[in-house]
Design an enzyme around this catalytic site. Structure first.
Site, PDB file in Angstrom:
ATOM      1  N   LYS A 189      -6.992 -31.524  46.685  1.00  0.00           N
ATOM      2  CA  LYS A 189      -8.130 -31.163  45.825  1.00  0.00           C
ATOM      3  C   LYS A 189      -8.202 -32.266  44.771  1.00  0.00           C
ATOM      4  O   LYS A 189      -7.290 -32.423  43.966  1.00  0.00           O
ATOM      5  CB  LYS A 189      -7.877 -29.797  45.190  1.00  0.00           C
ATOM      6  CG  LYS A 189      -9.123 -29.034  44.805  1.00  0.00           C
ATOM      7  CD  LYS A 189      -9.945 -29.613  43.691  1.00  0.00           C
ATOM      8  CE  LYS A 189      -9.384 -29.286  42.325  1.00  0.00           C
ATOM      9  NZ  LYS A 189     -10.109 -30.029  41.253  1.00  0.00           N
ATOM     10  N   GLU A 263       4.033 -32.086  37.727  1.00  0.00           N
ATOM     11  CA  GLU A 263       4.186 -33.239  36.829  1.00  0.00           C
ATOM     12  C   GLU A 263       3.146 -33.048  35.729  1.00  0.00           C
ATOM     13  O   GLU A 263       1.949 -33.043  35.995  1.00  0.00           O
ATOM     14  CB  GLU A 263       3.981 -34.524  37.616  1.00  0.00           C
ATOM     15  CG  GLU A 263       4.578 -35.724  36.909  1.00  0.00           C
ATOM     16  CD  GLU A 263       3.613 -36.378  35.966  1.00  0.00           C
ATOM     17  OE1 GLU A 263       3.597 -35.976  34.773  1.00  0.00           O
ATOM     18  OE2 GLU A 263       2.883 -37.281  36.395  1.00  0.00           O
ATOM     19  N   CYS A 298       0.280 -39.995  31.380  1.00  0.00           N
ATOM     20  CA  CYS A 298       1.270 -38.968  31.055  1.00  0.00           C
ATOM     21  C   CYS A 298       2.528 -39.582  30.463  1.00  0.00           C
ATOM     22  O   CYS A 298       3.236 -38.948  29.704  1.00  0.00           O
ATOM     23  CB  CYS A 298       1.592 -38.140  32.286  1.00  0.00           C
ATOM     24  SG  CYS A 298       1.584 -39.074  33.797  1.00  0.00           S
ATOM     25  N   GLU A 400       0.112 -33.691  23.141  1.00  0.00           N
ATOM     26  CA  GLU A 400      -0.328 -34.747  24.048  1.00  0.00           C
ATOM     27  C   GLU A 400      -1.819 -34.971  23.839  1.00  0.00           C
ATOM     28  O   GLU A 400      -2.628 -34.045  23.979  1.00  0.00           O
ATOM     29  CB  GLU A 400      -0.057 -34.358  25.509  1.00  0.00           C
ATOM     30  CG  GLU A 400      -0.446 -35.479  26.452  1.00  0.00           C
ATOM     31  CD  GLU A 400      -0.159 -35.188  27.922  1.00  0.00           C
ATOM     32  OE1 GLU A 400      -0.547 -34.110  28.403  1.00  0.00           O
ATOM     33  OE2 GLU A 400       0.439 -36.053  28.580  1.00  0.00           O
TER      34      GLU A 400
HETATM   35  P1  NAI Z   1      -6.121 -30.070  34.392  1.00  0.00           P
HETATM   36  O1  NAI Z   1      -4.666 -29.844  34.465  1.00  0.00           O
HETATM   37  O2  NAI Z   1      -6.968 -28.903  34.084  1.00  0.00           O
HETATM   38  O3  NAI Z   1      -6.627 -30.722  35.764  1.00  0.00           O
HETATM   39  C1  NAI Z   1      -5.785 -31.332  36.739  1.00  0.00           C
HETATM   40  C2  NAI Z   1      -6.207 -30.858  38.116  1.00  0.00           C
HETATM   41  O4  NAI Z   1      -6.010 -29.456  38.214  1.00  0.00           O
HETATM   42  C3  NAI Z   1      -7.694 -31.097  38.426  1.00  0.00           C
HETATM   43  O5  NAI Z   1      -7.820 -31.437  39.788  1.00  0.00           O
HETATM   44  C4  NAI Z   1      -8.284 -29.722  38.178  1.00  0.00           C
HETATM   45  O6  NAI Z   1      -9.484 -29.488  38.874  1.00  0.00           O
HETATM   46  C5  NAI Z   1      -7.183 -28.821  38.677  1.00  0.00           C
HETATM   47  N1  NAI Z   1      -7.237 -27.447  38.176  1.00  0.00           N
HETATM   48  C6  NAI Z   1      -7.741 -27.015  36.998  1.00  0.00           C
HETATM   49  N2  NAI Z   1      -7.614 -25.669  36.902  1.00  0.00           N
HETATM   50  C7  NAI Z   1      -6.996 -25.243  38.032  1.00  0.00           C
HETATM   51  C8  NAI Z   1      -6.585 -23.965  38.526  1.00  0.00           C
HETATM   52  N3  NAI Z   1      -6.787 -22.864  37.836  1.00  0.00           N
HETATM   53  N4  NAI Z   1      -5.963 -23.912  39.716  1.00  0.00           N
HETATM   54  C9  NAI Z   1      -5.746 -25.037  40.434  1.00  0.00           C
HETATM   55  N5  NAI Z   1      -6.138 -26.257  40.032  1.00  0.00           N
HETATM   56  C10 NAI Z   1      -6.749 -26.367  38.844  1.00  0.00           C
HETATM   57  O7  NAI Z   1      -6.368 -31.250  33.333  1.00  0.00           O
HETATM   58  P2  NAI Z   1      -7.742 -31.735  32.688  1.00  0.00           P
HETATM   59  O8  NAI Z   1      -8.577 -30.541  32.352  1.00  0.00           O
HETATM   60  O9  NAI Z   1      -8.321 -32.786  33.572  1.00  0.00           O
HETATM   61  O10 NAI Z   1      -7.221 -32.444  31.366  1.00  0.00           O
HETATM   62  C11 NAI Z   1      -6.792 -31.695  30.233  1.00  0.00           C
HETATM   63  C12 NAI Z   1      -5.562 -32.347  29.617  1.00  0.00           C
HETATM   64  O11 NAI Z   1      -4.471 -32.275  30.523  1.00  0.00           O
HETATM   65  C13 NAI Z   1      -5.668 -33.823  29.314  1.00  0.00           C
HETATM   66  O12 NAI Z   1      -6.284 -34.066  28.085  1.00  0.00           O
HETATM   67  C14 NAI Z   1      -4.226 -34.241  29.322  1.00  0.00           C
HETATM   68  O13 NAI Z   1      -3.614 -33.955  28.104  1.00  0.00           O
HETATM   69  C15 NAI Z   1      -3.606 -33.372  30.392  1.00  0.00           C
HETATM   70  N6  NAI Z   1      -3.503 -34.104  31.682  1.00  0.00           N
HETATM   71  C16 NAI Z   1      -2.279 -34.566  32.081  1.00  0.00           C
HETATM   72  C17 NAI Z   1      -2.180 -35.322  33.244  1.00  0.00           C
HETATM   73  C18 NAI Z   1      -0.884 -35.865  33.722  1.00  0.00           C
HETATM   74  O14 NAI Z   1      -0.864 -36.895  34.375  1.00  0.00           O
HETATM   75  N7  NAI Z   1       0.227 -35.222  33.510  1.00  0.00           N
HETATM   76  C19 NAI Z   1      -3.346 -35.653  34.057  1.00  0.00           C
HETATM   77  C20 NAI Z   1      -4.571 -35.076  33.573  1.00  0.00           C
HETATM   78  C21 NAI Z   1      -4.614 -34.349  32.417  1.00  0.00           C
END
Ligand code: NAI
Ligand code: MG
Length: 498
Positions: A189, A263, A298, A400
């Site tokens: 996804k 992660e 990250c 973060e």
């Molecule tokens: P997110 O964690 O919501 O999104 C990451 C992935 O999870 C996307 O593909 C999203 O569609 C999916 N997702 C969201 N809700 C879900 C659910 N209920 N069930 C399954 N999959 C789901 O992160 P987002 O909204 O893009 O960013 C928010 C914050 O998260 C950022 O500002 C940052 O601080 C952090 N982040 C950390 C990352 C890392 O590499 N550790 C990467 C992206 C964001």
């Protein structure tokens, strides 16, 4: 027989070609509902494509295709699977320019400093894991002389991989390359902000792999990610993203009792000792803070602890160096720093900059210069910000931000700085800068982080175990051990020979 996919170096044309599609069971398909959502070029605010709005029905179709393909795939020898995955690496290696340009277009990450580099590592990850296939070995166990006792590694079945937008190619590769080599099928996804380049990758891989083995859905978390995690035929979920979403994924997986890898980000410390090589440390701060990626990492070294004796010269030199970085059109070769990925992320970054400015004792230093080109007037550009006078208790040093906001914290006492570095809910990465080997060794053992470096700040590489402790996540990626532990289960077999 692999179909030839024509190279498309014009990212705008390629975005249109991929518009409105997902990849299920070896073919492009629109969302079953027909719904789409826009893909925006963050450098201009213009729409470059639509993405298919994947939902539960699409998850159903993709998982069904994966279940079918996996059964045949697992019957092939491990080395044959490895050869095919390595062949994907070779094919992707020939498309670095194409993939890099499309990635720059949809994410705003500068082509020369970020997107092209990431496309190269993507290919490398498939090549690396393809070569590890012969290591899917079992053991013989000295249990009883009359019983032949052994273990074998078996695939889990269908792996669900949920990826974010910040490094979508590399993070996807770290998940699906080991999953495939170990004999699983995958349903990915993609992140709603970056659905196109990963779709191209899956299309290219599908020209080498059997249909249904790699599938990719685009869509939002609740509508598409959640049903993928919850699907009864998905036996393992590997996720990279926010802590908040990671916990939701973990809860759903707990109900099904399936393994997860998570992660989840960080607030990584960089400790600069009084005797550090200043040029090296400043170069490391720029690389580690991922200034050229607008800090959207990250592992970003977002808390830089600098010894009092060199603090001022460190800050001045760092400011000069970041000022020299050119912000501009991500597709322009002269650009060092591109854009923020989305308006939501932009709001978040700006709210933290505002918070930093209100933080008692903190001083904001806005660096580099906004691009002058009027075509970029609506672009999601933000100046990198350094905050000095910060303490480790301030919110900007604790939360973060995932943007170009870097805290510099002055220190004098070694014990206190180690304690402050560890005083964080996160534990993903850390770096130490010193010429003193004894100090370095003491610090690396005491820092609570999964990835600790001395006098350098490299990004994740194949064969280097990657992943965090504390709320930074569960499980490690990018190594042989991660393939065996996270994408297979061990079966014990006993044959009575009496
Ligand atoms: P997110 O964690 O919501 O999104 C990451 C992935 O999870 C996307 O593909 C999203 O569609 C999916 N997702 C969201 N809700 C879900 C659910 N209920 N069930 C399954 N999959 C789901 O992160 P987002 O909204 O893009 O960013 C928010 C914050 O998260 C950022 O500002 C940052 O601080 C952090 N982040 C950390 C990352 C890392 O590499 N550790 C990467 C992206 C964001
Ligand atoms: Mg989210």
């Amino acid at each position: 027989m692999s179909a030839t996919i024509a190279l498309q170096l014009d990212p705008f044309a390629l975005a249109k070609e991929l518009s409105g599609k997902q990849f299920i069971d070896g073919e492009f398909r629109p969302a079953s509902s027909g719904k789409t959502f826009p893909v925006i070029n963050p450098a201009t605010g213009e729409e470059v494509a639509q993405a298919a709005f994947g939902e539960a029905a699409d998850v159903e179709a993709a998982v069904a295709a994966a279940v079918k393909a996996q059964k045949e795939w697992a019957k092939r020898g491990a080395r044959e699977r490895g050869k095919l995955v390595a062949a994907c690496g070779a094919a992707l290696g020939e498309r670095v320019e194409e993939l890099g340009r499309l990635l720059a277009l949809e994410t705003g990450k500068a082509l020369r400093t970020e997107s092209r580099v990431e496309a190269g590592v993507l290919a490398d990850m498939f090549t690396f894991f393809g070569g590890l296939a012969p290591e899917l070995k079992g053991e013989t166990v000295p249990f009883n002389p009359t019983m032949l006792t052994m273990t074998v590694r078996e695939p889990i079945g269908v792996v669900g991989a949920i990826i974010p937008w910040n490094v979508p190619l590399l993070l996807m590769a770290m998940k699906i390359a080991p999953a495939l080599v170990a004999g699983n099928a995958v349903v990915v996804k993609s992140a709603e902000e970056a659905p196109l380049t990963v779709l191209r990758v899956i299309q290219i891989m599908n020209s080498i792999l059997p249909p249904g083995l790699v599938n990719i859905l685009s869509g939002f978390g609740p509508e598409c990610g959640a049903p993928l995690v919850a699907h009864p035929k998905v036996g393992k979920v590997t996720f990279t993203g926010s802590v908040e979403t990671g916990k939701i994924v973990y809860r759903t997986a707990a109900d099904k009792l399936i393994p997860v890898t998570l992660e989840l980000g960080g607030k990584s410390p960089m400790i600069v000792m009084a005797d550090a090589d200043l040029d090296q440390a400043i170069g490391g701060a720029i690389a580690g803070m991922r200034f050229t990626r607008q800090g959207q990492s990250c592992t970003a070294s977002s808390r830089i602890f600098v010894h009092d004796s060199i603090h001022d010269v460190f800050v001045e030199t760092l400011k000069e160096k970041v000022n020299a970085l050119k912000m501009g059109d991500p597709l322009d070769e002269a650009t060092d720093i591109g854009t923020i990925v989305s308006p939501q992320q932009m709001d978040r970054v700006q709210s933290y900059i505002a918070l930093g400015k209100e933080t008692k004792g903190a001083t904001a230093h806005a660096l580099s210069a906004m691009p002058a080109d009027p075509k970029l007037a609506k672009g999601l550009f933000v100046q990198p910000h350094l905050f000095t006078g910060v303490t480790n208790d301030d919110r900007i040093a604790r939360e973060e931000i995932f943007g170009p906001v870097c805290c510099v914290i002055r220190w004098t006492d070694y014990e206190e700085v180690i304690a402050a570095a560890n005083d964080s809910e996160y534990g993903l990465a850390a770096t130490v800068w010193t010429r003193d080997l004894k100090v370095a060794m003491d610090a690396v053992h005491r820092l609570e982080a999964g990835f600790v470096q001395v006098n350098q700040n490299l990004v994740v590489q194949p064969n280097l175990s990657y992943g965090g402790v504390k709320t930074s996540g569960l499980g490690k990626e990018a190594t042989l051990e991660s393939m065996l532990e996270h994408f297979t289960h061990k079966k014990t077999i006993i044959i009575n020979m009496k």
